[in-house]
Write an enzyme that holds these catalytic residues in place. Structure first.
Site, PDB file in Angstrom:
ATOM      1  N   GLU A 107       0.843  -1.203   0.000  1.00 53.33           N
ATOM      2  CA  GLU A 107       0.000   0.000   0.000  1.00 53.33           C
ATOM      3  C   GLU A 107       0.875   1.249   0.000  1.00 53.33           C
ATOM      4  OE1 GLU A 107      -2.790   1.225  -0.379  1.00 53.33           O
ATOM      5  OE2 GLU A 107      -4.421   0.056   0.487  1.00 53.33           O
ATOM      6  N   ASP A 108       0.341   2.328  -0.546  1.00 56.34           N
ATOM      7  CA  ASP A 108       1.034   3.610  -0.412  1.00 56.34           C
ATOM      8  C   ASP A 108       0.744   4.229   0.955  1.00 56.34           C
ATOM      9  OD1 ASP A 108      -1.619   3.932  -1.121  1.00 56.34           O
ATOM     10  OD2 ASP A 108      -1.274   5.706  -2.345  1.00 56.34           O
ATOM     11  N   ASP A 111      -4.727   4.705   6.169  1.00 59.97           N
ATOM     12  CA  ASP A 111      -5.320   5.885   6.790  1.00 59.97           C
ATOM     13  C   ASP A 111      -6.373   5.386   7.783  1.00 59.97           C
ATOM     14  OD1 ASP A 111      -6.613   8.332   7.172  1.00 59.97           O
ATOM     15  OD2 ASP A 111      -6.367   8.983   5.120  1.00 59.97           O
ATOM     16  N   LYS A 139      -0.751   6.446   8.786  1.00 65.43           N
ATOM     17  CA  LYS A 139      -1.325   7.627   9.442  1.00 65.43           C
ATOM     18  C   LYS A 139      -2.221   7.135  10.585  1.00 65.43           C
ATOM     19  CE  LYS A 139      -2.934  11.042   6.661  1.00 65.43           C
ATOM     20  NZ  LYS A 139      -3.995  11.744   5.875  1.00 65.43           N
ATOM     21  N   PHE A 160      -3.208  15.701   4.919  1.00 68.96           N
ATOM     22  CA  PHE A 160      -3.491  15.113   3.615  1.00 68.96           C
ATOM     23  C   PHE A 160      -2.267  15.284   2.727  1.00 68.96           C
ATOM     24  CE2 PHE A 160      -5.080  14.916  -0.686  1.00 68.96           C
ATOM     25  CZ  PHE A 160      -5.822  13.751  -0.640  1.00 68.96           C
ATOM     26  N   VAL A 161      -1.683  14.160   2.313  1.00 62.32           N
ATOM     27  CA  VAL A 161      -0.419  14.216   1.577  1.00 62.32           C
ATOM     28  C   VAL A 161      -0.585  13.704   0.148  1.00 62.32           C
ATOM     29  CG1 VAL A 161       1.061  14.050   3.611  1.00 62.32           C
ATOM     30  CG2 VAL A 161       0.278  11.953   2.501  1.00 62.32           C
ATOM     31  N   ASP A 167      -2.423  10.813  -4.683  1.00 61.81           N
ATOM     32  CA  ASP A 167      -3.033  11.865  -5.488  1.00 61.81           C
ATOM     33  C   ASP A 167      -3.947  12.777  -4.678  1.00 61.81           C
ATOM     34  OD1 ASP A 167      -5.161   9.824  -5.152  1.00 61.81           O
ATOM     35  OD2 ASP A 167      -6.290  11.102  -6.526  1.00 61.81           O
ATOM     36  N   ARG A 173       0.434  12.594  -8.484  1.00 57.68           N
ATOM     37  CA  ARG A 173       1.040  11.286  -8.223  1.00 57.68           C
ATOM     38  C   ARG A 173       2.504  11.253  -8.660  1.00 57.68           C
ATOM     39  NH1 ARG A 173      -3.118   7.520  -7.003  1.00 57.68           N
ATOM     40  NH2 ARG A 173      -5.092   7.882  -8.072  1.00 57.68           N
TER      41      ARG A 173
HETATM   42  C1  PRP Z   1      -5.916   5.293  -0.895  1.00 59.30           C
HETATM   43  C2  PRP Z   1      -4.711   4.445  -0.555  1.00 59.30           C
HETATM   44  C3  PRP Z   1      -5.297   3.298   0.205  1.00 59.30           C
HETATM   45  C4  PRP Z   1      -6.505   3.913   0.859  1.00 59.30           C
HETATM   46  C5  PRP Z   1      -6.165   4.209   2.273  1.00 59.30           C
HETATM   47  O1  PRP Z   1      -6.468   4.794  -2.061  1.00 59.30           O
HETATM   48  O2  PRP Z   1      -4.024   4.005  -1.690  1.00 59.30           O
HETATM   49  O3  PRP Z   1      -5.689   2.249  -0.643  1.00 59.30           O
HETATM   50  O4  PRP Z   1      -6.798   5.138   0.186  1.00 59.30           O
HETATM   51  O5  PRP Z   1      -7.262   4.773   2.918  1.00 59.30           O
HETATM   52  P1  PRP Z   1      -8.016   4.073   4.131  1.00 59.30           P
HETATM   53  O6  PRP Z   1      -6.972   3.488   5.033  1.00 59.30           O
HETATM   54  O7  PRP Z   1      -8.750   5.225   4.758  1.00 59.30           O
HETATM   55  O8  PRP Z   1      -8.924   3.039   3.564  1.00 59.30           O
HETATM   56  P2  PRP Z   1      -7.528   5.583  -2.939  1.00 59.30           P
HETATM   57  O9  PRP Z   1      -8.864   4.943  -2.734  1.00 59.30           O
HETATM   58  O10 PRP Z   1      -7.377   7.053  -2.701  1.00 59.30           O
HETATM   59  O11 PRP Z   1      -7.122   5.205  -4.413  1.00 59.30           O
HETATM   60  P3  PRP Z   1      -5.734   5.400  -5.204  1.00 59.30           P
HETATM   61  O12 PRP Z   1      -4.767   4.389  -4.637  1.00 59.30           O
HETATM   62  O13 PRP Z   1      -6.121   5.107  -6.607  1.00 59.30           O
HETATM   63  O14 PRP Z   1      -5.258   6.819  -5.002  1.00 59.30           O
END
Ligand code: PRP
Length: 187
Positions: A107-108, A111, A139, A160-161, A167, A173
């Site tokens: 994961e990136d 949250d 986070k 918010f980063v 993104d 990104r």
């Molecule tokens: C982001 C991120 C995680 C998720 C984390 O994805 O990549 O998958 O949110 O949030 P959480 O812990 O509150 O569930 P996003 O849905 O923004 O899609 P992306 O990876 O395409 O940017």
């Protein structure tokens, strides 16, 4: 196109660089070394959670010195805003059977943990030999679901980063560092 997007990204859009590129590079190298050590003797399946994982995944793969397989899953949790909607759905499933495999989700950012909590439950039902998570950013201040993170590169505050795969409204990104945007850009 909004005026601030005409031309190059500019430092006038960035309030703060939280993690610069050399710091990311060093921690990703550590992560690659840890995975190479911990999964030695197996061929783990790295599963990237699209789309935010792609920059990390591309860099991480090249820091891993054992054989690995690669697959991706796409889960949507956020709308076009900065707040989690709490709505989670699979947009693209794995193409690999994970039964009996050592699976490491990449994961990136973690949250609220809603995305990962759902994804882990779903993958666990497919009977992998092991299932673990590695994330670039953690986070913890916003966590709603308890998640066991086997690897994490950085803990960050509740800001918010964007950048390095993350993104805002599908932009930023491609920034090579993790930063906070100026608040006026979100409105
Ligand atoms: C982001 C991120 C995680 C998720 C984390 O994805 O990549 O998958 O949110 O949030 P959480 O812990 O509150 O569930 P996003 O849905 O923004 O899609 P992306 O990876 O395409 O940017």
């Amino acid at each position: 196109m909004p005026k601030y997007l005409a031309g190059k990204y500019s430092h006038s859009q960035i309030a703060e660089v939280l993690i610069d590129a050399p710091a990311i590079e060093a921690r990703v190298a550590d992560l690659g070394a840890a995975i190479s050590r911990d999964y030695a003797g197996t061929i783990p399946l790295l599963v990237g959670v699209l789309r935010g994982c792609i920059v990390l995944m591309a860099d991480l793969l090249r820091q891993i010195t054992i054989p690995v397989n690669l697959d991706f899953i796409a889960i949507s949790s956020y709308g076009p805003t900065t707040r989690s909607s709490g709505v989670v759905r699979i947009q693209k499933d794995l193409e690999t059977s994970i039964e009996g495999r050592h699976v490491l989700l990449i994961e990136d950012i973690v949250d609220t943990g809603l995305t990962l909590g759902y994804t882990l439950r779903m993958l666990r039902s497919r009977k992998p030999a092991s299932l673990a998570v590695g994330t670039l950013l953690d986070k913890p201040a916003r966590r709603l679901v308890d998640i066991d993170l086997k690897y994490r590169c950085f803990e960050i505050p509740d800001k918010f980063v964007v950048g390095y795969g993350l993104d805002f409204d599908q932009l930023y990104r491609n920034l090579p560092f993790i930063c906070v945007l100026r608040p006026e850009l979100y409105s």
